[in-house]
Design an enzyme around this catalytic site. Structure first.
Site, PDB file in Angstrom:
ATOM      1  N   ASP A 196       0.788  -1.231   0.000  1.00  0.00           N
ATOM      2  CA  ASP A 196       0.000   0.000   0.000  1.00  0.00           C
ATOM      3  C   ASP A 196       0.824   1.287   0.000  1.00  0.00           C
ATOM      4  O   ASP A 196       1.741   1.446   0.815  1.00  0.00           O
ATOM      5  CB  ASP A 196      -0.902   0.044   1.235  1.00  0.00           C
ATOM      6  CG  ASP A 196      -1.844  -1.127   1.315  1.00  0.00           C
ATOM      7  OD1 ASP A 196      -1.799  -1.997   0.429  1.00  0.00           O
ATOM      8  OD2 ASP A 196      -2.635  -1.174   2.273  1.00  0.00           O
TER       9      ASP A 196
ATOM     10  N   TYR B 144       1.323  -0.862   9.709  1.00  0.00           N
ATOM     11  CA  TYR B 144       0.343  -0.981   8.627  1.00  0.00           C
ATOM     12  C   TYR B 144      -0.038   0.392   8.075  1.00  0.00           C
ATOM     13  O   TYR B 144       0.487   1.417   8.481  1.00  0.00           O
ATOM     14  CB  TYR B 144      -0.883  -1.756   9.118  1.00  0.00           C
ATOM     15  CG  TYR B 144      -0.699  -3.264   9.075  1.00  0.00           C
ATOM     16  CD1 TYR B 144       0.558  -3.848   9.104  1.00  0.00           C
ATOM     17  CD2 TYR B 144      -1.792  -4.112   9.021  1.00  0.00           C
ATOM     18  CE1 TYR B 144       0.720  -5.217   9.072  1.00  0.00           C
ATOM     19  CE2 TYR B 144      -1.639  -5.499   8.986  1.00  0.00           C
ATOM     20  CZ  TYR B 144      -0.372  -6.039   9.006  1.00  0.00           C
ATOM     21  OH  TYR B 144      -0.213  -7.410   8.963  1.00  0.00           O
TER      22      TYR B 144
ATOM     23  N   ASP C 252      -6.153   1.458   8.636  1.00  0.00           N
ATOM     24  CA  ASP C 252      -5.894   2.322   7.475  1.00  0.00           C
ATOM     25  C   ASP C 252      -6.480   3.734   7.643  1.00  0.00           C
ATOM     26  O   ASP C 252      -7.334   4.163   6.867  1.00  0.00           O
ATOM     27  CB  ASP C 252      -6.444   1.702   6.187  1.00  0.00           C
ATOM     28  CG  ASP C 252      -6.040   0.261   5.990  1.00  0.00           C
ATOM     29  OD1 ASP C 252      -4.985  -0.123   6.515  1.00  0.00           O
ATOM     30  OD2 ASP C 252      -6.779  -0.489   5.323  1.00  0.00           O
TER      31      ASP C 252
END
Length: 331
Positions: A43, A102, A171
């Site tokens: 990502d 993350y 996220d």
């Protein structure tokens, strides 16, 4: 720098230097898309324009080309064409992210660059890692130069997510509207319905749950990598729903990316999601994020998979190179 951070930094530097010296590896590198120095990339994160440079961070697993322990890597550019590798700004080195740094986003405020991201913890044991066995808090760091960052602090602790959500909440995308700051988090509800959670803050430090945004009927069981923004007077959500069933020729991708119109009545706080469309029909395009640059353009960058020239089996990960797409202007 802690002892653990120092060890991780040394090992990353060694493996990156080894890759840089390999002529065979360098011959296979892409020239138009951003790739990691070595290992795995996925990502795009923390996209922004800060103090004269564009910044692109990304999830980075330097020790394993098929994934593994996630760090953040970092590129910057003056023109979105020529890029400079800035190294690793975030390591999985705290009690909140020791199993992976993350995805997340960036916001520039008061001459500082702020990063918000998910810290991943997976406990050892007999867990399903959906309803139990996982801790995913939202963390925050800041920087005055875009390269060196402060110590991590918790913005939203995993205990403070709504009770009707599973442990899949992650996220963060953060933006400012008026005098308030907002955070969108992708979530999976316990009834297997994907949704976006909205948090609100006045100071970057204290975040309160505000509302959720979802469809009337379930549209996938998890909405990853949400991006909420306004363009030409219309609110949009770009997200990556997992578990959407194929509808004719739609949603046949391995990884789905959708653009949704969000019709919102700010007087009544009521909303409706309309006109859901596939953002891309390619085989492997995922987790796009957007930001507004200094000229008011909205720039989008996503993660893509590119097959090796002699590779003929696209159902397996091996034989694919992962890269970030050439920046694309939405407006």
């Amino acid at each position: 720098m802690s002892a653990l951070t120092g060890i991780l930094a040394t090992e990353v530097r060694k493996i990156e230097e080894t890759a840089a010296m390999s002529r065979e590896i360098q011959k296979q590198r892409l020239t138009h898309h951003l790739m990691p120095p070595t290992g795995w990339l996925n990502d795009p994160n923390g996209l922004c324009y800060f103090k004269g440079r564009y910044h692109v961070f990304f999830q980075y697993a330097p020790f394993d080309a098929e994934g593994g322990l996630k760090f953040w890597g970092h590129y910057s550019s003056e023109d979105l064409v020529s890029w400079r590798y800035e190294g690793v700004p975030l390591y999985p080195d705290s009690s909140y992210d020791c199993h992976g740094v993350y995805s997340g986003s960036a916001i520039v405020e008061d001459e500082k660059l702020h990063l918000f991201f998910t810290g991943n913890i997976k406990m050892d044991g007999d867990y399903d890692y959906i309803n139990n066995g996982r801790q995913a808090s939202t963390l925050h760091v800041e920087s005055e130069d875009g390269v060196h960052f402060s110590a991590k602090e918790v913005a939203v602790d995993y205990h403070n997510y709504p009770e009707d959500y599973t442990q899949h909440v992650r996220d963060p995308k953060v933006w400012k509207d008026g005098n308030d700051y907002f955070m969108a988090l992708g979530g999976r509800k316990k009834n297997d319905q994907g949704a976006v959670l909205i948090y609100k803050s006045e100071d970057f430090k204290n975040w309160d749950y505000d509302k959720e945004i979802t469809t009337e009927e379930p549209f996938g069981y998890m909405w990853e990598c949400p991006d909420l923004f306004e363009m030409d007077g219309q609110l949009y959500i770009i997200c990556c729903p997992q578990g959407v069933e194929t509808q004719g020729i739609d949603y046949e991708n391995v990884h789905q990316v959708t653009a949704m119109k969000l019709d919102y009545d700010f007087d009544t706080d009521k909303y409706e999601i309309t006109d859901i469309k596939l953002f891309d029909r390619g085989f492997d395009f995922y987790a796009p994020q957007s930001f507004e640059d200094e000229s008011g353009r909205r720039i989008l960058i996503g993660w893509m998979g590119i097959p090796d020239a002699d590779y003929t089996n696209p159902t397996e990960e091996a034989g694919w190179q992962h890269a970030l797409t050439i920046p694309r202007a939405l407006s």
